[in-house]
Scaffold this active site. Sequence first.
Site, PDB file in Angstrom:
ATOM      1  N   LYS A  48      17.409 -25.323  20.001  1.00 48.19           N
ATOM      2  CA  LYS A  48      16.927 -25.388  18.647  1.00 48.19           C
ATOM      3  C   LYS A  48      17.293 -26.367  17.674  1.00 48.19           C
ATOM      4  O   LYS A  48      18.516 -26.614  17.558  1.00 48.19           O
ATOM      5  CB  LYS A  48      17.591 -23.768  17.879  1.00 48.19           C
ATOM      6  CG  LYS A  48      17.301 -23.833  16.470  1.00 48.19           C
ATOM      7  CD  LYS A  48      15.913 -23.387  16.024  1.00 48.19           C
ATOM      8  CE  LYS A  48      15.767 -23.175  14.492  1.00 48.19           C
ATOM      9  NZ  LYS A  48      14.251 -23.151  14.013  1.00 48.19           N
ATOM     10  N   LYS A  90       2.016 -20.431   4.060  1.00 51.62           N
ATOM     11  CA  LYS A  90       1.215 -20.892   5.164  1.00 51.62           C
ATOM     12  C   LYS A  90       0.769 -19.913   6.214  1.00 51.62           C
ATOM     13  O   LYS A  90       1.328 -18.571   5.927  1.00 51.62           O
ATOM     14  CB  LYS A  90       2.004 -21.946   5.893  1.00 51.62           C
ATOM     15  CG  LYS A  90       3.161 -21.385   6.839  1.00 51.62           C
ATOM     16  CD  LYS A  90       3.874 -22.532   7.679  1.00 51.62           C
ATOM     17  CE  LYS A  90       3.494 -22.769   8.822  1.00 51.62           C
ATOM     18  NZ  LYS A  90       3.695 -21.524   9.892  1.00 51.62           N
ATOM     19  N   HIS A  93       4.580 -28.324   8.677  1.00 51.09           N
ATOM     20  CA  HIS A  93       6.067 -28.651   8.504  1.00 51.09           C
ATOM     21  C   HIS A  93       6.333 -30.182   8.849  1.00 51.09           C
ATOM     22  O   HIS A  93       6.766 -30.764   8.015  1.00 51.09           O
ATOM     23  CB  HIS A  93       7.001 -27.729   9.308  1.00 51.09           C
ATOM     24  CG  HIS A  93       6.767 -26.341   9.051  1.00 51.09           C
ATOM     25  ND1 HIS A  93       6.525 -25.812   7.694  1.00 51.09           N
ATOM     26  CD2 HIS A  93       6.968 -25.459   9.758  1.00 51.09           C
ATOM     27  CE1 HIS A  93       6.710 -24.627   7.777  1.00 51.09           C
ATOM     28  NE2 HIS A  93       6.985 -24.099   9.175  1.00 51.09           N
ATOM     29  N   HIS A 122       8.343 -23.931   3.755  1.00 48.62           N
ATOM     30  CA  HIS A 122       9.990 -23.739   3.387  1.00 48.62           C
ATOM     31  C   HIS A 122      10.486 -25.123   3.841  1.00 48.62           C
ATOM     32  O   HIS A 122      12.053 -25.150   3.913  1.00 48.62           O
ATOM     33  CB  HIS A 122      10.241 -22.343   4.189  1.00 48.62           C
ATOM     34  CG  HIS A 122      10.299 -22.279   5.729  1.00 48.62           C
ATOM     35  ND1 HIS A 122       9.302 -22.222   6.586  1.00 48.62           N
ATOM     36  CD2 HIS A 122      11.458 -22.551   6.586  1.00 48.62           C
ATOM     37  CE1 HIS A 122       9.699 -22.289   7.886  1.00 48.62           C
ATOM     38  NE2 HIS A 122      11.048 -22.496   7.961  1.00 48.62           N
ATOM     39  N   LYS A 135       8.175 -24.183  21.495  1.00 53.28           N
ATOM     40  CA  LYS A 135       8.841 -22.891  21.603  1.00 53.28           C
ATOM     41  C   LYS A 135       9.391 -22.778  23.236  1.00 53.28           C
ATOM     42  O   LYS A 135       8.928 -23.466  24.143  1.00 53.28           O
ATOM     43  CB  LYS A 135       7.755 -21.690  21.606  1.00 53.28           C
ATOM     44  CG  LYS A 135       7.129 -21.431  20.264  1.00 53.28           C
ATOM     45  CD  LYS A 135       7.688 -20.644  19.307  1.00 53.28           C
ATOM     46  CE  LYS A 135       6.883 -20.517  18.173  1.00 53.28           C
ATOM     47  NZ  LYS A 135       7.534 -20.290  16.785  1.00 53.28           N
ATOM     48  N   LYS A 163      14.490 -27.537   2.582  1.00 54.74           N
ATOM     49  CA  LYS A 163      15.566 -27.846   3.421  1.00 54.74           C
ATOM     50  C   LYS A 163      16.109 -29.010   2.980  1.00 54.74           C
ATOM     51  O   LYS A 163      15.551 -30.137   2.532  1.00 54.74           O
ATOM     52  CB  LYS A 163      15.399 -27.897   5.096  1.00 54.74           C
ATOM     53  CG  LYS A 163      14.834 -26.785   5.783  1.00 54.74           C
ATOM     54  CD  LYS A 163      14.444 -26.905   6.937  1.00 54.74           C
ATOM     55  CE  LYS A 163      13.681 -25.733   7.557  1.00 54.74           C
ATOM     56  NZ  LYS A 163      14.654 -24.842   8.364  1.00 54.74           N
ATOM     57  N   ASP A 202       0.807 -24.438  13.546  1.00 54.50           N
ATOM     58  CA  ASP A 202       1.719 -23.465  13.153  1.00 54.50           C
ATOM     59  C   ASP A 202       2.934 -24.504  12.701  1.00 54.50           C
ATOM     60  O   ASP A 202       3.631 -24.139  11.546  1.00 54.50           O
ATOM     61  CB  ASP A 202       2.200 -22.681  14.214  1.00 54.50           C
ATOM     62  CG  ASP A 202       3.623 -21.679  13.758  1.00 54.50           C
ATOM     63  OD1 ASP A 202       3.419 -21.146  12.753  1.00 54.50           O
ATOM     64  OD2 ASP A 202       4.537 -21.628  14.411  1.00 54.50           O
ATOM     65  N   ARG A 256       0.855  -1.262   0.047  1.00 50.89           N
ATOM     66  CA  ARG A 256      -0.132  -0.057   0.134  1.00 50.89           C
ATOM     67  C   ARG A 256       0.939   1.334  -0.137  1.00 50.89           C
ATOM     68  O   ARG A 256       0.344   2.100  -0.682  1.00 50.89           O
ATOM     69  CB  ARG A 256      -0.926   0.155   1.116  1.00 50.89           C
ATOM     70  CG  ARG A 256      -2.156  -0.544   0.954  1.00 50.89           C
ATOM     71  CD  ARG A 256      -2.892  -0.515   2.049  1.00 50.89           C
ATOM     72  NE  ARG A 256      -2.611  -1.379   3.109  1.00 50.89           N
ATOM     73  CZ  ARG A 256      -3.213  -1.713   4.159  1.00 50.89           C
ATOM     74  NH1 ARG A 256      -4.695  -1.481   4.194  1.00 50.89           N
ATOM     75  NH2 ARG A 256      -2.514  -2.471   5.156  1.00 50.89           N
TER      76      ARG A 256
END
Length: 503
Positions: free
Chosen positions: A355, A162, A254, A192, A350, A196, A249, A47
């Site tokens: 990780k 997504k 995934h 995504h 989370k 990988k 999510d 915009r």
Amino acid sequence: MRKPDPCVLVIFGASGDLTARKLIPALYEMRAVGALPSSFRVLGVSRRPKTDDAWRDELAVSAREHAKRFDAGVWREFAKCIHYFAGDAARPEMYDGLRERLAQLDTDGGTRGNRLFYLSVAPELYESIVQRIDEAELVTEGKRWCSIDPSARSWQRIIIEKPFGHDEASAASLNRSLGRVFEEEAIYRIDHYLGKEVVQAMLVLRFANTMFEPIWNHRYIDHVQISASETVGVGNRTAFYDGTGAIRDMIQSHLLQIFAFVVMEPPATITADDIRAEKIKAVRAIRPTTAEDIASHAVLGQYAGDAQEGAYVDHEGVAKGSTTETFAALKLHVDNWRWAGTPFFVRSGKRLAKKRTEIVVQFKRPAANLFRGTPHTGGAVMGNRLVIEIAPFERTRLRFESKVPGTPLTIASVEMQVDFDKEFGVEPLEAYGPLLLDAMRGDQSLYKHRLEVESGWAAVMPFLGPGSMAARQGIASNYAPGSWGPAAADELMSSDGRAWHND
Ligand code: BG6
């Protein structure tokens, strides 16, 4: 491999985070390795009024930060193909101007009327943008692929980010809306995780070797774990996340994709149609979880707070008494001849200890244990274990039993490891780059088919509906940040004598 076709990538939602942090750096990387089509343009639609140059300057800053090996000279060349169009995608009158601008880009850039629309906007806008694209007659040759007759036909394809739907019904509705305008072979549902390297490498590991496939079944495999843990919390995404949660999510999207590559039968050929046909069957084979089984098949959690970050429920934007899960561990069964009796444990959360995204294939212990009385440094002979790490390291580890050199006879578990970066001396690329190129050449292998998405939703719906309320009770702050989730997640495994791979 076929060169990607000349085209214009039209990004709706161009001012968003995804464009600056992922799409443009990924395209820049593709440009740096010479993989982009010779005639290529990016047209960002958003915009706020802005000139091409102003947008290029903004993107240069984020590309410098997010792309690998940023080179100012390569960027300058690449930036020439980046353009901006100010307009509100919700307003029909915007599309006349857009059509003209696209025609101009075709004339200047030789992009031949080929369009790759990328919807990087709020999901509630998807259906209306698709409708406007249709009304503005921007889809003229949706059925045709350049590969059929490159000189004669233009194509228009659409990439959808997504979340693809919020539940089974909304995903089916979105699929119908897309199907009214685009052929299935022009619809690219992006994930995504499919970009990988290691996810694709599963195909090679399983089907280019003889040693895995014969034992890749319930007779030899005790169970499979598919985990994606993150150390970060939800940050400033609460508005999105509180209506979403870990199952929608991460798991529906995934992790079920990774699951499909582990579970699928060998495809007849290595083409998109054959690969996706097998993936659809794999996801469809998930046994529907009954209301009675939810309690014993799902553990949900929410992180507590610590000195760095408040508890999930204390974040601004989280509804009072929210039961949205920031952690989920599900036990799934696959009802087919290969996998009957081998459970799949799928976990994501989370603010966990590490990780890490990985697949753990835990083989059964030997049927006859000759070494029952033999000392073992780990206590007892273990089943073999194949750990396929997807992130942050791309490596594969195989554990097996070995004799400790010397006497008396002692056994120890050892591991062989292949580290892909070191082995091949290449750094993994940003997943979006190769995926975008695939869409430009009309290759849907790493994009999701309509039926995969709908079957994925069907598999997780029992864990989201009213039947999951018991699992959601008392989840507020039920796990400590930096832990591996609620204690009940360990019990989900230990009740069957199993354990999560947390090393
Ligand atoms: C996104 C989710 O799709 O994937 C995020 O919306 C999550 O919540 C992210 O953090 C994880 O991606 P990656 O590539 O870092 O594992």
